[in-house]
Motif scaffolding. Structure first.
Motif, PDB file in Angstrom:
ATOM      1  N   VAL A  23       0.865  -1.183   0.000  1.00 31.04           N
ATOM      2  CA  VAL A  23       0.000   0.000   0.000  1.00 31.04           C
ATOM      3  C   VAL A  23       0.896   1.226   0.000  1.00 31.04           C
ATOM      4  N   SER A  24       0.688   2.066  -0.982  1.00 25.69           N
ATOM      5  CA  SER A  24       1.484   3.286  -1.058  1.00 25.69           C
ATOM      6  C   SER A  24       0.545   4.478  -1.125  1.00 25.69           C
ATOM      7  N   ASP A  25       0.919   5.535  -0.445  1.00 23.80           N
ATOM      8  CA  ASP A  25       0.097   6.751  -0.516  1.00 23.80           C
ATOM      9  C   ASP A  25       0.525   7.628  -1.678  1.00 23.80           C
ATOM     10  N   ARG A  26       1.586   7.227  -2.333  1.00 24.65           N
ATOM     11  CA  ARG A  26       2.091   8.007  -3.454  1.00 24.65           C
ATOM     12  C   ARG A  26       1.677   7.330  -4.768  1.00 24.65           C
ATOM     13  N   THR A  27       1.218   8.119  -5.718  1.00 27.46           N
ATOM     14  CA  THR A  27       0.835   7.554  -7.014  1.00 27.46           C
ATOM     15  C   THR A  27       2.081   7.485  -7.888  1.00 27.46           C
ATOM     16  N   GLU A  28       2.455   6.294  -8.259  1.00 30.39           N
ATOM     17  CA  GLU A  28       3.683   6.101  -9.036  1.00 30.39           C
ATOM     18  C   GLU A  28       3.504   4.870  -9.915  1.00 30.39           C
ATOM     19  N   PHE A  29       4.477   4.587 -10.748  1.00 28.35           N
ATOM     20  CA  PHE A  29       4.449   3.313 -11.472  1.00 28.35           C
ATOM     21  C   PHE A  29       5.510   2.426 -10.837  1.00 28.35           C
ATOM     22  N   TRP A  30       5.048   1.418 -10.152  1.00 23.92           N
ATOM     23  CA  TRP A  30       5.945   0.541  -9.413  1.00 23.92           C
ATOM     24  C   TRP A  30       6.441  -0.581 -10.331  1.00 23.92           C
ATOM     25  N   LEU A  31       7.752  -0.784 -10.315  1.00 23.25           N
ATOM     26  CA  LEU A  31       8.325  -1.874 -11.102  1.00 23.25           C
ATOM     27  C   LEU A  31       8.567  -3.057 -10.173  1.00 23.25           C
ATOM     28  N   PRO A  32       7.822  -4.117 -10.338  1.00 21.19           N
ATOM     29  CA  PRO A  32       7.886  -5.221  -9.369  1.00 21.19           C
ATOM     30  C   PRO A  32       9.241  -5.907  -9.337  1.00 21.19           C
ATOM     31  N   ASP A  33       9.648  -6.283  -8.130  1.00 21.32           N
ATOM     32  CA  ASP A  33      10.944  -6.930  -7.968  1.00 21.32           C
ATOM     33  C   ASP A  33      10.814  -8.452  -7.984  1.00 21.32           C
ATOM     34  N   GLU A  34       9.616  -8.965  -7.897  1.00 20.21           N
ATOM     35  CA  GLU A  34       9.415 -10.413  -7.968  1.00 20.21           C
ATOM     36  C   GLU A  34       8.172 -10.672  -8.812  1.00 20.21           C
ATOM     37  N   THR A  35       8.201 -11.776  -9.550  1.00 23.20           N
ATOM     38  CA  THR A  35       6.977 -12.164 -10.238  1.00 23.20           C
ATOM     39  C   THR A  35       6.236 -13.119  -9.316  1.00 23.20           C
ATOM     40  N   TYR A  36       5.126 -12.651  -8.824  1.00 21.79           N
ATOM     41  CA  TYR A  36       4.334 -13.407  -7.851  1.00 21.79           C
ATOM     42  C   TYR A  36       2.967 -12.740  -7.788  1.00 21.79           C
ATOM     43  N   ARG A  37       2.107 -13.264  -6.974  1.00 22.57           N
ATOM     44  CA  ARG A  37       0.812 -12.592  -6.744  1.00 22.57           C
ATOM     45  C   ARG A  37       1.114 -11.430  -5.799  1.00 22.57           C
ATOM     46  N   TYR A  38       1.543 -10.354  -6.354  1.00 17.32           N
ATOM     47  CA  TYR A  38       2.210  -9.297  -5.595  1.00 17.32           C
ATOM     48  C   TYR A  38       1.942  -7.971  -6.302  1.00 17.32           C
ATOM     49  N   VAL A  39       1.193  -7.087  -5.648  1.00 17.56           N
ATOM     50  CA  VAL A  39       0.762  -5.847  -6.312  1.00 17.56           C
ATOM     51  C   VAL A  39       0.954  -4.652  -5.390  1.00 17.56           C
ATOM     52  N   GLN A  40       0.858  -3.485  -5.970  1.00 21.71           N
ATOM     53  CA  GLN A  40       0.898  -2.256  -5.170  1.00 21.71           C
ATOM     54  C   GLN A  40      -0.391  -1.470  -5.426  1.00 21.71           C
ATOM     55  N   VAL A  41      -1.060  -1.090  -4.338  1.00 21.19           N
ATOM     56  CA  VAL A  41      -2.293  -0.312  -4.449  1.00 21.19           C
ATOM     57  C   VAL A  41      -1.985   1.141  -4.098  1.00 21.19           C
ATOM     58  N   MET A  42      -2.469   2.059  -4.931  1.00 24.96           N
ATOM     59  CA  MET A  42      -2.150   3.483  -4.752  1.00 24.96           C
ATOM     60  C   MET A  42      -3.383   4.340  -4.989  1.00 24.96           C
ATOM     61  N   PRO A  43      -3.375   5.554  -4.484  1.00 27.26           N
ATOM     62  CA  PRO A  43      -4.483   6.454  -4.778  1.00 27.26           C
ATOM     63  C   PRO A  43      -4.405   6.918  -6.236  1.00 27.26           C
ATOM     64  N   ALA A  44      -5.564   7.199  -6.804  1.00 28.06           N
ATOM     65  CA  ALA A  44      -5.589   7.648  -8.197  1.00 28.06           C
ATOM     66  C   ALA A  44      -6.406   8.915  -8.326  1.00 28.06           C
ATOM     67  N   GLY A  45      -6.030   9.736  -9.294  1.00 27.09           N
ATOM     68  CA  GLY A  45      -6.854  10.879  -9.672  1.00 27.09           C
ATOM     69  C   GLY A  45      -7.815  10.403 -10.749  1.00 27.09           C
ATOM     70  N   ASN A  46      -8.010  11.211 -11.756  1.00 26.94           N
ATOM     71  CA  ASN A  46      -8.901  10.772 -12.831  1.00 26.94           C
ATOM     72  C   ASN A  46      -8.127   9.929 -13.842  1.00 26.94           C
ATOM     73  N   ILE A  47      -8.834   9.492 -14.869  1.00 24.43           N
ATOM     74  CA  ILE A  47      -8.202   8.606 -15.864  1.00 24.43           C
ATOM     75  C   ILE A  47      -6.997   9.290 -16.512  1.00 24.43           C
ATOM     76  N   GLY A  48      -7.150  10.557 -16.828  1.00 25.15           N
ATOM     77  CA  GLY A  48      -6.068  11.284 -17.519  1.00 25.15           C
ATOM     78  C   GLY A  48      -4.814  11.386 -16.675  1.00 25.15           C
ATOM     79  N   SER A  49      -4.970  11.745 -15.402  1.00 25.03           N
ATOM     80  CA  SER A  49      -3.775  11.914 -14.571  1.00 25.03           C
ATOM     81  C   SER A  49      -3.121  10.553 -14.286  1.00 25.03           C
TER      82      SER A  49
END
Lengths: 442, 508
Positions: free
Chosen positions: B398-424
């Motif tokens: 869980v991150s409070d920062r909106t970013e594009f996270w590059l995963p370090d492992e291939t697994y069932r492993y995700v990052q959830v972040m806040p989002a603005g609208n579709i454009g942002s």
């Protein structure tokens, strides 16, 4: 990426001995690896060193409690293991250090996003950074005291007593410093662990030579064209000249660095090219025996053949291999440096933890210490002043080793045959998903 | 069946004709043969002995000559409708999960590769379902229209849009030999690569060599074995087997003979194969046409309505759980970055619960990748930023920062972040343009086309509804922004993106 440094040197006879008598079980047990070779018993550094205050136990107590107080991450780890602060104190008092919860070394990697959880950014210090070229280095905040201790320790391990000349098969300090500058993060300066090794070594000798440097005119020209720097590799003849000059003067010379950078030179020299005998000291680091270390690629190195060739090229008598040729196991996530001398009966280096750390070989699943066989390496090493700036007092590294000698309490006195822990990175599903480390440099 | 479709009965040019499909039901030994590649190797996986064809240096040039001749002969005699009918029968076969033979294939793949049965059925072989029934008259039509306009083109299932202009210098050139460097063992797309070289409306048809990534990737060979039964002549236009990647003895002559090369794999593999394929010392001009499919990352965007209305949130999470877990997160379409409008923390907690339940009840983690989960568990036990799922089966950062996270492992492993609208959010994704693949979108009906335009513009290739990330419809959706079947003949510069739904009623 973790970094294993190989450094040369000696164990100081003035460092502390922990209150070993209070450890559960003081008798040594010999592991399976050497059951057939009873002659292999390393005199542990702790056996040789007299006590000196503050002792290991006191430093460890201060360090682990400081870590518990400073880091939520570590407190959660302790809570997960049903351990409170007072339990940590008891563990240290009992000398059952293996019970201290470990932070896994990979947690320090940039990609894990835990820099602020594992480093006390309110403390003074700089980041030690692994010399990773995978794009995923470890970041370990290091206090000025710890930085000085690690650097000084490298000086002792890299440079044998009496050596006045050093020849490092490594990048020059200006390259390492430039890379360190680029590694700065969250407003903190950074320093590559390899830089500390070279700085520590350089301080101990009158002259230090390196085999990899920048070709300044070429680099300046390339910079104008937006191209990468030009690297200048010392020719074999120049390497030979450095060694011959030391030989002619009767000076002790310490040769060290990365095996992959040294190995190609061996092909350019004849057997008996030099006659260093007891005045030649060889210490290597960084692994790379598989033929790869970061972006450096070379031939796979067969250790016995490599040592044999080193010995014959530099004229180091076979009898001296046990004292003059060594590898040092260390990694950025821990201040510990474990030296291992060549052991012909094992056909490998025999590592003996010094008095400033404890090593356990643990079961990969339960993390309980083994008395024999192979397992993961767990290192317990306090900060130099008892207040580390990172949660790295007790670290579990994803490397395996084979126990040669361990106490009944599981403390390893000597170990050998270090290798990467394969299960950590093996995947049964080979997919098309992106994994950061696999596309470094793209 | 193929002959019943009035195709002239061609005598096989091969001494023994194409091999028939092996019976894999409960078999302890499965022999997967190729009509051209005679050398075999064995590998035992999960108690099953697998015998695979292995390319060897000595016969490679004569193999290529024979394969090209046979392909020319076959394609000169078969009409496109007949080829399509045969391939549809092949697709229908694998789409019928009630067929005992297909169930046996699912069982074999499950045993050999360790994937969950759910994933193989839903996303592995099931990829063929929409293809088998797709209107033949519409195949290729939407792509042609999209080449002519920048506006989104309505397709059968969604919309398709072109991004960027085309070069006027691209020329249509039918390859004589197309070589595929397949990677990974994820079931599905790797098998249908064989379609790329088959004739299109303009005719043509290429001989194809398919390099297996490893001897544990069983499905491509099983697919081809069934093709040998249902479309034996088409099977004779392909040679499939294993060679060690980078082996110059086999690879150099193959690359020198190939008019087009389709490479799937790491950036390093793509660079290396491309470099050698273009090496003029090894081949005359013109250089081969190279299709490159590197490793990618998926993402998801959850609009406010789907984050806040409980029933919709539950459906979005149900779908995302499937997409994240597919093949243990090792596929390029698996979402890794989850952008949520609204309370992203609450969404993350519910997602973590869902992932844990799903692994326990529906799709267990492949035993072979459990060590990856164990490693992550060790790292994140002390962290408050990562929610571990039941038994270490998945991890939600869980991150409070909106970013594009590059995963370090291939697994069932995700990052959830806040989002603005579709454009942002699309602007954030744009930073990872070279690696962006599928975007799973839970958005209002009126935002579906906007999602296509914005996320497609950011570099995404497929915009899918939750629960359908792996379901790629090759007739109206690009793969990595391209229609391989066109690009292998016509090296255009533009790229494409498509949705697989028009409105939420299509999946809710």
């Amino acid at each position: 990426m973790d970094m294993r440094q190989s450094t040369a040197g000696t164990v100081s006879a003035t460092q502390s001995v922990p209150a070993a008598a209070s450890l559960p079980g003081s008798a040594s047990v010999t592991g399976q690896a050497t059951a057939a070779s009873p002659s292999i018993r390393a005199a542990s550094a702790r056996d040789r060193a007299p006590a000196l205050a503050p002792g290991f136990r006191e430093l460890l107590r201060a360090s682990i409690l400081h870590q518990y107080d400073r880091f939520d991450y570590y407190r959660r780890l302790c809570t997960h293991g049903n351990l409170a602060r007072r339990d940590l104190e008891s563990i240290v008092t009992d000398g059952a250090y293996y019970r201290l919860p470990s932070v896994v070394s990979t947690a320090f990697k940039l990609s894990k996003g835990l820099i602020e959880d594992l480093n006390d950014l309110s403390a003074q210090g700089v980041f030690q950074v692994s010399s990773s070229t995978s794009g995923d280095p470890s970041y370990v905040l290091t206090s000025p005291d710890d930085l000085a201790a690690v650097t000084a320790r490298y000086g002792r391990t890299f440079v044998a007593p009496g050596s006045t000349v050093g020849l490092a098969f490594a990048p020059a300090l200006r390259i390492l410093r430039a890379l360190s500058r680029k590694a700065a993060r969250v407003g903190r300066k950074a320093v590559l662990r390899m830089q500390l090794a070279l700085e520590g070594g350089s301080r101990k000798v009158d002259e230090m030579h390196v085999t990899v440097d920048i070709d300044l005119p070429g680099t300046l020209r390339n910079r104008l064209l937006g191209r990468p720097p030009v690297i200048d590799k010392m020719p074999s003849a120049a390497v030979g000249s450095v060694i011959r000059a030391a030989e002619a003067r009767g000076s002790d010379i310490s040769l060290g660095g990365l095996t992959l950078l040294l190995n190609p030179y061996l092909a350019d020299f004849r057997d008996g090219e030099f006659s260093l005998h007891g005045k030649g000291h060889v210490a290597f680091s960084g692994g790379g025996y598989s033929g790869a270390k970061g972006s450096i690629r070379g031939e796979k190195i067969d250790k016995p053949a490599f040592v044999e060739r080193l010995s014959s090229v530099f004229g180091i008598d076979p009898a001296l291999r046990r004292t003059n040729i060594k590898d040092v196991y260390s990694f950025t996530e821990s201040p510990a440096q474990v030296e291992g001398y060549w052991e012909p009966d094992l056909g490998d280096f025999l590592f003996s933890p010094s008095e400033d750390c404890r090593v356990y070989i643990v079961d990969p699943e339960t993390e309980l210490p083994l008395r024999s066989g192979r397992g993961l390496i767990k290192v317990v090493a306090p900060g130099a002043a008892g207040c580390p700036a990172a949660a790295n007092v007790s670290v579990l590294q994803f490397d395996t080793a084979e126990i040669v000698q361990a106490s009944a309490g599981g403390e390893v006195e000597s170990f050998s045959r270090i290798a990467r822990y394969r299960a950590a990175g093996v995947s049964g599903t080979e997919g098309c998903a992106f994994k950061a480390a696999e596309i470094a440099g793209v | 069946m193929f002959k019943e479709a009035s195709v002239p009965a061609l005598p096989s040019a091969l001494p023994s004709g194409p091999p028939s499909a092996p019976d894999v039901r409960g078999a302890a030994r499965v022999v997967l043969e190729d009509p051209y590649v005679k050398s075999m190797t064995s590998e035992t996986a999960a108690g099953v002995e697998l015998r695979f064809p292995v390319f060897e240096l000595a016969p490679i040039r004569s193999l290529v000559r024979l394969l090209r001749l046979r392909a020319d002969d076959v394609f000169s005699r078969l009409a496109l409708p007949e080829i399509e009918a045969a391939m549809d029968r092949l697709d229908s076969h694998f789409a019928d999960l009630s067929n005992p033979e297909v169930r046996a294939v699912v069982d074999l793949v499950q045993r050999v590769d360790g994937f969950s049965r759910h994933d193989i059925e839903r996303f592995g072989l099931g990829i063929f379902s929409p293809l088998a029934t797709y209107d033949r008259g519409l195949r290729g039509r939407f792509v042609e229209v999209a080449f002519r306009t920048r506006r989104p083109v309505e397709t059968v299932f969604g919309h398709l849009k072109r991004f960027g202009a085309n070069t006027p210098f691209a020329k249509w050139r039918e390859p004589g030999l197309l070589t595929h460097f397949v990677s990974g063992n994820v079931v599905g797309y790797s098998a249908i690569l064989a379609r790329i070289g088959l004739p299109v409306r303009r005719g043509g048809g290429a001989a194809q060599i398919i390099k297996l990534p490893s001897t544990s990737a069983v499905f491509p060979m099983i697919y081809l074995a069934k093709m040998a039964e249902l479309a034996p002549l088409l099977r004779e236009t392909m040679a499939c087997g294993y060679w060690k990647g980078g082996d110059p003895g086999v690879e150099d002559p193959v690359l020198a003979e190939s008019d087009a090369v389709n490479v799937l794999g790491s950036e390093a593999t793509i660079r290396e194969v491309g470099r050698r394929a273009r090496d003029r010392r090894r081949r005359p001009l013109p250089p081969p046409n190279i299709l490159a499919h590197g490793q990618k990352v998926g993402a998801a965007y959850v609009g406010r309505k789907f984050a806040e209305v409980p029933e919709l949130r539950a459906r979005a999470i149900e779908g995302l759980v499937c997409d994240i877990s597919a093949f243990d997160g090792a596929a390029c379409y698996c979402p890794k970055n989850i952008y949520v409008q609204g309370d992203h923390r609450a969404f993350a907690e519910e997602l973590a619960e869902g992932l844990g339940r799903f692994a326990r009840d529906v799709s267990p983690v492949n035993e072979a990748v459990r060590p990856v989960g164990r490693g992550l568990e060790r790292v994140f036990t002390g962290s408050a930023k990562v929610l571990p799922c039941e038994g270490g089966s998945a991890f939600v950062r869980v991150s409070d920062r909106t970013e594009f996270w590059l995963p370090d492992e291939t697994y069932r492993y995700v990052q959830v972040m806040p989002a603005g609208n579709i454009g942002s959010t699309a602007a954030v994704m744009r930073g990872a343009r070279p690696f962006l693949q599928t975007v799973v979108a839970a958005v209002r009906d009126g935002e579906v086309v906007e999602a296509l335009v914005s996320f497609g513009g950011a570099g995404a290739s497929n915009i899918h509804y939750p629960g359908s990330a792996p379901l790629l419809n090759v007739y109206e959706e690009p793969h990595d922004g391209d229609f391989d079947v066109v690009k292998v003949r016509y090296p255009y510069q533009a790229r494409f993106a498509a949705t697989n739904f028009k409105r939420n009623a299509d999946w809710l």
